[in-house]
Design a protein around this motif. Structure first.
Motif, PDB file in Angstrom:
ATOM      1  N   GLN A 132       3.734  -3.041  -0.459  1.00 44.59           N
ATOM      2  CA  GLN A 132       3.403  -1.661   0.779  1.00 44.59           C
ATOM      3  C   GLN A 132       4.165  -3.041   2.064  1.00 44.59           C
ATOM      4  O   GLN A 132       4.207  -3.607   2.493  1.00 44.59           O
ATOM      5  CB  GLN A 132       2.018  -2.624   1.166  1.00 44.59           C
ATOM      6  CG  GLN A 132       1.377  -1.421   2.366  1.00 44.59           C
ATOM      7  CD  GLN A 132      -0.087  -1.586   2.214  1.00 44.59           C
ATOM      8  OE1 GLN A 132      -1.178  -1.809   1.717  1.00 44.59           O
ATOM      9  NE2 GLN A 132      -0.406  -0.921   3.567  1.00 44.59           N
ATOM     10  N   VAL A 133       4.832  -1.261   2.713  1.00 45.42           N
ATOM     11  CA  VAL A 133       5.220  -1.448   4.163  1.00 45.42           C
ATOM     12  C   VAL A 133       4.757  -1.006   4.564  1.00 45.42           C
ATOM     13  O   VAL A 133       4.498  -0.057   5.288  1.00 45.42           O
ATOM     14  CB  VAL A 133       6.918  -1.502   3.233  1.00 45.42           C
ATOM     15  CG1 VAL A 133       7.748  -1.422   4.382  1.00 45.42           C
ATOM     16  CG2 VAL A 133       7.620  -1.322   2.060  1.00 45.42           C
ATOM     17  N   ASN A 134       4.846  -2.367   6.224  1.00 47.16           N
ATOM     18  CA  ASN A 134       3.975  -2.113   7.336  1.00 47.16           C
ATOM     19  C   ASN A 134       5.563  -0.891   8.297  1.00 47.16           C
ATOM     20  O   ASN A 134       6.055  -2.108   8.800  1.00 47.16           O
ATOM     21  CB  ASN A 134       4.112  -3.329   8.127  1.00 47.16           C
ATOM     22  CG  ASN A 134       3.088  -2.610   9.131  1.00 47.16           C
ATOM     23  OD1 ASN A 134       3.320  -2.098  10.055  1.00 47.16           O
ATOM     24  ND2 ASN A 134       2.374  -3.413   9.451  1.00 47.16           N
ATOM     25  N   ILE A 135       6.028  -0.136   7.620  1.00 45.53           N
ATOM     26  CA  ILE A 135       6.614   0.919   8.416  1.00 45.53           C
ATOM     27  C   ILE A 135       6.804   0.987   9.812  1.00 45.53           C
ATOM     28  O   ILE A 135       7.636   1.149  10.965  1.00 45.53           O
ATOM     29  CB  ILE A 135       6.961   2.105   7.220  1.00 45.53           C
ATOM     30  CG1 ILE A 135       8.448   3.089   7.757  1.00 45.53           C
ATOM     31  CG2 ILE A 135       5.901   3.039   8.039  1.00 45.53           C
ATOM     32  CD1 ILE A 135       9.643   1.852   7.250  1.00 45.53           C
ATOM     33  N   MET A 168       5.275   1.335  -0.705  1.00 39.43           N
ATOM     34  CA  MET A 168       3.825   2.244  -0.870  1.00 39.43           C
ATOM     35  C   MET A 168       4.102   2.440   1.047  1.00 39.43           C
ATOM     36  O   MET A 168       4.397   1.310   0.959  1.00 39.43           O
ATOM     37  CB  MET A 168       3.028   1.871  -1.334  1.00 39.43           C
ATOM     38  CG  MET A 168       1.516   2.223  -0.715  1.00 39.43           C
ATOM     39  SD  MET A 168       0.951   1.976   0.740  1.00 39.43           S
ATOM     40  CE  MET A 168      -1.001   0.945  -0.894  1.00 39.43           C
ATOM     41  N   THR A 169       3.076   2.665   1.659  1.00 34.49           N
ATOM     42  CA  THR A 169       2.890   2.846   3.229  1.00 34.49           C
ATOM     43  C   THR A 169       2.336   3.487   3.473  1.00 34.49           C
ATOM     44  O   THR A 169       2.045   4.794   2.784  1.00 34.49           O
ATOM     45  CB  THR A 169       4.899   2.969   3.979  1.00 34.49           C
ATOM     46  OG1 THR A 169       4.653   2.563   5.104  1.00 34.49           O
ATOM     47  CG2 THR A 169       5.214   4.723   4.586  1.00 34.49           C
ATOM     48  N   ILE A 170       1.733   3.186   5.220  1.00 31.47           N
ATOM     49  CA  ILE A 170       0.453   4.297   5.455  1.00 31.47           C
ATOM     50  C   ILE A 170       1.527   3.976   6.745  1.00 31.47           C
ATOM     51  O   ILE A 170       1.286   3.394   7.989  1.00 31.47           O
ATOM     52  CB  ILE A 170      -0.623   3.750   5.583  1.00 31.47           C
ATOM     53  CG1 ILE A 170      -0.919   3.368   3.768  1.00 31.47           C
ATOM     54  CG2 ILE A 170      -1.983   4.142   6.769  1.00 31.47           C
ATOM     55  CD1 ILE A 170      -2.731   2.528   4.041  1.00 31.47           C
ATOM     56  N   PRO A 171       2.239   4.701   7.251  1.00 29.31           N
ATOM     57  CA  PRO A 171       2.799   5.180   8.559  1.00 29.31           C
ATOM     58  C   PRO A 171       1.433   5.410   9.418  1.00 29.31           C
ATOM     59  O   PRO A 171       0.363   5.748   9.469  1.00 29.31           O
ATOM     60  CB  PRO A 171       3.768   6.615   8.148  1.00 29.31           C
ATOM     61  CG  PRO A 171       2.675   6.877   7.869  1.00 29.31           C
ATOM     62  CD  PRO A 171       2.345   6.293   6.536  1.00 29.31           C
ATOM     63  N   PRO A 172       2.027   5.101  11.134  1.00 26.09           N
ATOM     64  CA  PRO A 172       1.106   5.263  12.293  1.00 26.09           C
ATOM     65  C   PRO A 172       0.652   6.744  12.366  1.00 26.09           C
ATOM     66  O   PRO A 172       1.335   7.450  11.894  1.00 26.09           O
ATOM     67  CB  PRO A 172       1.691   4.695  13.291  1.00 26.09           C
ATOM     68  CG  PRO A 172       2.962   3.878  12.878  1.00 26.09           C
ATOM     69  CD  PRO A 172       3.624   4.239  11.634  1.00 26.09           C
TER      70      PRO A 172
END
Length: 241
Positions: A132-135, A168-172
């Motif tokens: 998981q990347v904190n993009i 995987m990411t969850i963008p703002p």
């Protein structure tokens, strides 16, 4: 039974609508519907509803909470769907799910990866994971920062019972589609860069990004896994125990 039938029809319609929208978005990016995995995020949904969704063509389901996954696990139609974990995972909860899921999409530290490795070694399993990347660099969200990603991948690659399969990411939450595109495109570029490096034990097969509010944009920007809950099941309501 009549209201149940209406729910069934709505569920089926929702799934067909998501599939059609994904098809259009995939074709816009030179791909096809078959190239995209539609994962149903099943938080707060009961097993009956989940299995109905599976009967209408959902082949991947994802739970956000360990307790909920464990409680529902025996009831899932596991013959026709892959069960994955997509939420924040605490170290002390790893042991409860490693024998139950096909993939953990939310690994963001070597400590978590090592714990998964240790628990999987005990049962003779290699766990597929996504990093998981904190993009958006948000303090409230999990994920490794983009500048630390490659070092984490190198560290994880040495583990024998963990196999990185992608990101995987969850963008703002964004005010407009252009902002969303910037986040998704940024991670897609990183995804491609890592793929070209062909790191040992690191496979860039899956790019999981996009949820109910932005999955069309995510697919257009390169995602091949989307995690949709509301678009499939409607607004979440607490299920009675």
């Amino acid at each position: 039974m009549e209201s149940l039938s209406i729910e069934d029809n709505l569920l089926k319609q929702n799934i067909e609508m998501v599939r059609e929208r994904v098809r259009v978005a995939a074709e816009a990016s030179g791909r096809s519907l078959e190239d995209i995995t539609i994962l149903a995020a099943t938080k707060m949904q009961n097993v009956t509803t989940i299995n109905r969704a599976i009967s209408y063509g959902i082949t991947h389901i994802g739970e956000n909470r360990v307790q909920e996954l464990v409680a529902k696990y025996d009831g899932y139609d596991k013959v026709h769907a892959s069960v994955q974990f997509i939420g924040h995972l605490q170290l002390n909860k790893v042991k409860h799910i490693v024998d139950k899921v096909d993939m953990i999409q939310s690994v963001d530290s070597i400590k978590l990866a090592a714990e998964i490795d240790k628990r999987c070694a005990k049962i003779g399993k290699v766990m597929d994971i996504l990093v998981q990347v904190n993009i958006g660099r948000e303090e409230s969200k999990g994920g490794v920062l983009i500048e630390d990603l490659q070092q984490l991948l190198i560290d994880v690659s040495h583990l024998q019972h963990v196999r990185v399969r992608g990101l995987m990411t969850i963008p703002p939450i964004c005010e407009n589609i252009e902002q969303s595109k910037q986040y998704f495109s940024s991670l897609y570029k990183e995804f491609l860069d890592i793929s070209r490096k062909k790191l040992d034990n690191i496979y860039m097969d899956f790019l999981s990004m996009g949820m109910s509010g932005d999955y069309i944009c995510a697919v257009e920007c390169g995602a091949n896994v989307i995690r949709v809950g509301t678009s499939v099941f409607g607004s979440r309501k607490k299920q009675e125990d």
